[in-house]
Design a protein around this motif. Sequence first.
Motif, short mmCIF file in Angstrom:
data_model
loop_
_atom_site.label_atom_id
_atom_site.label_comp_id
_atom_site.label_asym_id
_atom_site.label_seq_id
_atom_site.Cartn_x
_atom_site.Cartn_y
_atom_site.Cartn_z
N LYS A 26 0.83 -1.14 0.08
CA LYS A 26 -0.09 -0.14 0.07
C LYS A 26 0.79 1.17 -0.04
N VAL A 27 0.80 2.14 -0.78
CA VAL A 27 1.49 3.35 -1.12
C VAL A 27 0.41 4.64 -1.05
N LYS A 28 1.18 5.53 -0.20
CA LYS A 28 0.22 6.68 -0.28
C LYS A 28 1.05 7.84 -0.96
N LYS A 29 0.32 8.51 -2.10
CA LYS A 29 1.35 9.50 -2.88
C LYS A 29 0.52 10.85 -2.67
N GLU A 30 1.31 11.62 -2.18
CA GLU A 30 0.90 13.10 -1.85
C GLU A 30 0.80 13.73 -3.18
N ILE A 31 -0.34 14.75 -3.32
CA ILE A 31 -0.68 15.40 -4.54
C ILE A 31 0.22 16.32 -4.31
N LYS A 32 0.92 17.14 -5.58
CA LYS A 32 1.55 18.16 -5.55
C LYS A 32 0.51 19.46 -5.70
N VAL A 33 0.36 20.11 -4.53
CA VAL A 33 -0.65 21.25 -4.61
C VAL A 33 -0.41 22.56 -5.52
N ALA A 34 0.88 22.61 -5.56
CA ALA A 34 1.25 23.71 -6.56
C ALA A 34 1.26 23.45 -7.71
N SER A 35 1.30 22.44 -8.49
CA SER A 35 1.06 21.94 -9.82
C SER A 35 -0.07 21.34 -10.29
N SER A 36 -1.19 21.20 -9.12
CA SER A 36 -2.26 20.58 -9.40
C SER A 36 -3.42 22.06 -9.29
N LYS A 37 -4.70 21.46 -9.98
CA LYS A 37 -5.78 22.32 -9.85
C LYS A 37 -7.13 21.82 -10.11
N ILE A 38 -8.05 22.67 -9.47
CA ILE A 38 -9.38 22.13 -9.59
C ILE A 38 -10.26 23.44 -10.25
N VAL A 39 -10.76 23.16 -11.28
CA VAL A 39 -11.65 24.09 -12.15
C VAL A 39 -13.14 23.67 -11.95
N TRP A 40 -13.70 24.73 -11.63
CA TRP A 40 -15.27 24.69 -11.59
C TRP A 40 -15.95 25.62 -12.69
N LYS A 41 -17.27 25.04 -12.80
CA LYS A 41 -18.22 25.64 -13.74
C LYS A 41 -19.38 25.29 -13.38
N GLY A 42 -20.12 26.64 -13.27
CA GLY A 42 -21.49 26.69 -12.95
C GLY A 42 -22.23 27.18 -14.11
N TYR A 43 -23.56 26.63 -14.27
CA TYR A 43 -24.35 27.06 -15.23
C TYR A 43 -25.77 27.96 -15.03
N LYS A 44 -26.06 28.77 -15.83
CA LYS A 44 -27.26 29.80 -15.46
C LYS A 44 -28.01 29.80 -16.85
N VAL A 45 -29.22 30.16 -16.76
CA VAL A 45 -30.18 30.28 -18.27
C VAL A 45 -29.28 31.00 -19.22
N THR A 46 -28.79 32.28 -18.67
CA THR A 46 -28.09 32.92 -19.73
C THR A 46 -26.64 32.83 -20.00
N GLY A 47 -26.04 31.58 -19.56
CA GLY A 47 -24.66 31.39 -19.69
C GLY A 47 -24.03 30.49 -18.64
N SER A 48 -22.87 30.69 -18.36
CA SER A 48 -21.91 30.14 -17.38
C SER A 48 -20.85 30.93 -16.80
N HIS A 49 -20.41 30.53 -15.57
CA HIS A 49 -19.24 30.91 -15.36
C HIS A 49 -18.24 29.87 -14.90
N GLU A 50 -16.92 30.19 -14.85
CA GLU A 50 -15.96 29.33 -14.26
C GLU A 50 -14.83 29.95 -13.64
N GLY A 51 -14.17 29.00 -12.98
CA GLY A 51 -13.15 29.55 -12.24
C GLY A 51 -12.23 28.14 -11.29
N THR A 52 -11.38 28.58 -10.42
CA THR A 52 -10.63 27.93 -9.85
C THR A 52 -10.82 27.54 -8.10
N ILE A 53 -10.52 26.64 -7.71
CA ILE A 53 -10.35 26.31 -6.23
C ILE A 53 -8.84 25.75 -5.88
N ALA A 54 -8.42 26.04 -4.87
CA ALA A 54 -7.03 25.40 -4.57
C ALA A 54 -7.28 24.29 -3.70
N ILE A 55 -6.42 23.50 -3.87
CA ILE A 55 -6.21 22.05 -2.99
C ILE A 55 -5.49 22.54 -1.88
#
Length: 192
Positions: A26-55
């Motif tokens: 069993k091996v536990k591998k740490e995520i490199k938070v500086a070189s990883s990213k999460i992108v979010w995208k939310g939707y509305k009737v008139t379009g969408s917005h997107e952005g990021t959230i840090a780990i």
Amino acid sequence: MKNTMKNLTIIAVVVLTTFSFKPIEKVKKEIKVASSKIVWKGYKVTGSHEGTIAIKSAFLTFEDEKLSGGEFVIDMTTISTTDLQGEYKGKLDGHLKSDDFFGVDTHPTAVLIFKDVHATGKNSYTVTGDLTIKGKTNPITFTISIYGSKATAALKVDRLKYDVRYASKSFFDGLKDKVIYDEFDLVADLEF
């Protein structure tokens, strides 16, 4: 003498069998938070917005080089839009951090804990985990692909399960073109 030989043979078979099986590593591998990213995208009737959230912190667990678990802590105070600039960006970022959406003053982190992992191909897995947002925990199922020291995961989150009701047609009538859809997407590009 026959019994002694028979017992020695049984002992030899048991010993050889015991040592021939390799223990599961069993091996536990740490995520490199500086070189990883999460992108979010939310939707509305008139379009969408997107952005990021840090780990904030994260790891994946492997058994015999196959994904078997993981845990992610997301820093919700870093939620930010990337498709707007200036005053509009500031307003939306502030609104997303408010109690109308994610209430980051009270709930500064979100957590995802893998509960069940099934291989669906050589490099792909279906994961069921517990996702906690705003202090509410619900099961979620998503896909993750792993190639070498990189992984990509895609999640579709129903915000209503986490008491994020702002501008939802499920709770408010007469919103017309102000409706924000209940599901939003998260795409994680990870390096470990």
